[in-house]
Design a protein around this motif. Structure first.
Motif, PDB file in Angstrom:
ATOM      1  N   TYR A   7       0.870  -1.176   0.000  1.00 49.95           N
ATOM      2  CA  TYR A   7       0.000   0.000   0.000  1.00 49.95           C
ATOM      3  C   TYR A   7       0.902   1.220   0.000  1.00 49.95           C
ATOM      4  CZ  TYR A   7      -3.247  -3.610   0.926  1.00 49.95           C
ATOM      5  OH  TYR A   7      -3.965  -4.770   0.793  1.00 49.95           O
ATOM      6  N   THR A   9       1.614   5.558  -0.948  1.00 52.80           N
ATOM      7  CA  THR A   9       1.068   6.896  -1.162  1.00 52.80           C
ATOM      8  C   THR A   9       2.034   7.632  -2.083  1.00 52.80           C
ATOM      9  OG1 THR A   9       0.423   8.991  -0.122  1.00 52.80           O
ATOM     10  CG2 THR A   9       2.081   7.690   1.037  1.00 52.80           C
ATOM     11  N   LYS A  15      -3.794   9.738  -1.315  1.00 52.26           N
ATOM     12  CA  LYS A  15      -4.382   8.650  -0.519  1.00 52.26           C
ATOM     13  C   LYS A  15      -3.584   7.374  -0.773  1.00 52.26           C
ATOM     14  CE  LYS A  15      -8.944  10.347   0.303  1.00 52.26           C
ATOM     15  NZ  LYS A  15      -8.437  11.252   1.340  1.00 52.26           N
ATOM     16  N   PHE A  16      -3.645   6.464   0.180  1.00 49.28           N
ATOM     17  CA  PHE A  16      -2.982   5.169  -0.010  1.00 49.28           C
ATOM     18  C   PHE A  16      -3.743   4.347  -1.039  1.00 49.28           C
ATOM     19  CE2 PHE A  16      -0.803   6.360   3.795  1.00 49.28           C
ATOM     20  CZ  PHE A  16       0.430   5.723   3.688  1.00 49.28           C
ATOM     21  N   ALA A  48       4.795  10.206   5.437  1.00 48.86           N
ATOM     22  CA  ALA A  48       3.788  10.233   4.369  1.00 48.86           C
ATOM     23  C   ALA A  48       3.398  11.671   4.032  1.00 48.86           C
ATOM     24  CB  ALA A  48       2.556   9.428   4.786  1.00 48.86           C
ATOM     25  N   TYR A  60       8.641   9.457  -3.010  1.00 49.58           N
ATOM     26  CA  TYR A  60       7.407   8.719  -3.303  1.00 49.58           C
ATOM     27  C   TYR A  60       7.615   7.876  -4.556  1.00 49.58           C
ATOM     28  CZ  TYR A  60       5.462  12.113  -0.016  1.00 49.58           C
ATOM     29  OH  TYR A  60       5.205  12.879   1.090  1.00 49.58           O
ATOM     30  N   VAL A  63       5.975   3.389   0.698  1.00 52.61           N
ATOM     31  CA  VAL A  63       5.291   2.285   1.392  1.00 52.61           C
ATOM     32  C   VAL A  63       5.839   2.298   2.812  1.00 52.61           C
ATOM     33  CG1 VAL A  63       4.879  -0.207   1.488  1.00 52.61           C
ATOM     34  CG2 VAL A  63       5.155   0.924  -0.731  1.00 52.61           C
ATOM     35  N   TYR A 134       3.919  -2.089   5.060  1.00 52.32           N
ATOM     36  CA  TYR A 134       2.524  -2.099   4.611  1.00 52.32           C
ATOM     37  C   TYR A 134       2.519  -2.909   3.305  1.00 52.32           C
ATOM     38  CZ  TYR A 134       1.747   2.293   7.397  1.00 52.32           C
ATOM     39  OH  TYR A 134       1.670   3.279   8.359  1.00 52.32           O
ATOM     40  N   GLU A 329      -6.033   5.666   6.120  1.00 52.74           N
ATOM     41  CA  GLU A 329      -6.238   7.133   6.166  1.00 52.74           C
ATOM     42  C   GLU A 329      -6.910   7.544   7.478  1.00 52.74           C
ATOM     43  OE1 GLU A 329      -5.344   8.682   3.503  1.00 52.74           O
ATOM     44  OE2 GLU A 329      -5.276   7.060   2.020  1.00 52.74           O
TER      45      GLU A 329
END
Ligand code: NAP
Ligand code: ZN
Ligand code: ZN
Length: 351
Positions: A7, A9, A15-16, A48, A60, A63, A134, A329
């Motif tokens: 997961y 971002t 958002k993830f 994040a 980015y 994770v 994640y 979130e």
């Protein structure tokens, strides 16, 4: 390469979303961990949202996740520490140079060449980005993975030990928490609640300093002996000069001078929270009483293993709220609002 589902971002406001990437094949000294749980540390949120941009800008896709626990499903030919089926943990770093003084002394987090952090960093080749817990798998050199005792029971409460546990254990040990010592814990969140449990298990007299009056019953059931609401400065004044050790776990900007005032002679305020802005301290507050301000960053592999063994022996685990990945979130929002009781942990196994 090993296909991994995680997961990610893509930016501070993003958002993830599910994201597939590759991990390296299992080398001779590597183990493959199928991740079962990943804790949400406030550092994940700082990263994040790129809140540490000035010191450590985030790259980015990100994770996050450095509170990882799972099962070993594959081992390299030269692995000796783990076998298939063992429970293994991963904390905040996954490699280091192994040759410098801090590495040799077991302080791999301070590797002079820079440790390879579990996410938002690179492997030691300094090129390949690291992606965190994640996600459903991690490949790691066995020397950088932690052994988790088979009889710890449910693993969700074990994941947060890999960061929140060691981050509070290390300074409590270093500054001698134990019987006859008064320990203060500022902020009852993920780190704070582990600090309470560990300081209590070490035999100290423990006081929680919190902005949230509603957390008092929880603080007491975690074992804290005293609870002080910090919003009213009048609550702090009678406590001047009393504490041997105060761990400040607060993630947001705040004044640390009242905590220095509460230290006794030769007492230590240990800064472990990382608010975005610097703090200002008046020298008088420190010199009257030979007081110290110290910092502490997670812990090296030997001490992290010592902490896990201590927790297994004393039955110490994190209080967790287990969530699905689609709740990340909301979990972030609730954590920022101090509405975390006391660590969100993502159920990766059943995601
Ligand atoms: P957390 O679960 O969000 O807990 C932080 C707690 O601080 C909150 O629950 C709240 O407790 C208190 N707090 C929040 N805002 C506040 C404010 N404006 N004024 C005073 N108190 C406030 O976070 P965490 O995961 O424990 O992490 C805490 C910090 O440690 C973060 O900055 C994180 O990046 C850092 N960290 C450092 C290390 C290290 O190695 N040094 C390792 C991990 C994390 P109350 O409701 O009780 O007031
Ligand atoms: Zn952390
Ligand atoms: Zn090194």
């Amino acid at each position: 390469m090993i296909e991994t589902h995680g997961y990610a971002t893509d930016g501070p406001e993003a958002k993830f979303h599910p994201w597939t990437f590759e991990r390296r094949d299992v080398g001779p000294k590597d183990i493959l961990i199928e991740i079962e749980y990943a804790g949400i540390c406030h550092s994940d949120i700082h990263a994040a949202k790129n809140e540490w941009e000035a010191m450590m800008p985030t790259t980015y896709p990100l994770v996050p996740g450095h509170e990882i626990v799972g099962r070993v499903t594959q081992v390299g030919d030269s692995v000796t520490k783990f076998k298939v089926g063992d429970i293994a943990g991963i904390g905040c770093f996954i490699d280091s140079c192994r040759e410098c003084k801090p590495c040799k002394e077991g302080f791999q987090q301070f590797c002079v060449k820079g440790a390879a952090f579990t996410y938002a960093g690179t492997y030691m080749d300094r090129v390949t980005p690291t992606y965190g817990g994640y996600s459903d798998k991690y490949v790691i050199d066995e020397n950088y993975a932690l052994k988790v005792n088979d009889n710890v029971g449910d693993l969700a409460g074990v994941a947060p030990l890999m960061c929140a546990g060691i981050t509070t254990y290390s300074p409590l040990r270093r500054f001698g928490a134990g019987p006859g010592k008064k320990v203060g814990i500022v902020g009852l969140g993920g780190l704070g609640h582990m600090g309470v449990k560990l300081a209590v298990a070490m035999g100290a007299d423990v006081t929680v300093f919190s902005t949230s009056p509603s957390k008092e019953p929880d603080a007491k059931s975690l074992g804290a002996h005293h609870f002080v609401v910090t919003k009213d400065p009048a609550n702090l004044e009678p406590l001047a000069g009393q504490f041997d050790i105060i761990l400040d776990t607060v993630s947001a900007d705040h004044d640390i001078n009242p905590y220095i005032a509460m230290l006794g002679v030769r007492g230590t305020l240990v800064v472990i929270g990382v608010p975005p802005s610097p703090n200002s301290v008046h020298s008088f507050g420190l010199i009257f009483g030979n007081k110290s301000i110290a910092g502490s960053l997670i812990g090296g592999i030997p001490e992290t293993q010592e902490m896990l063994d201590f927790c297994a022996e004393h039955g110490v685990k994190s209080e967790v709220e287990v969530i699905k990945p689609d709740y990340i979130e909301t979990a972030y929002d609730r954590t920022v609002k101090s509405d975390v009781r006391y660590r969100f942990v993502i159920d990766i196994k059943n995601a």
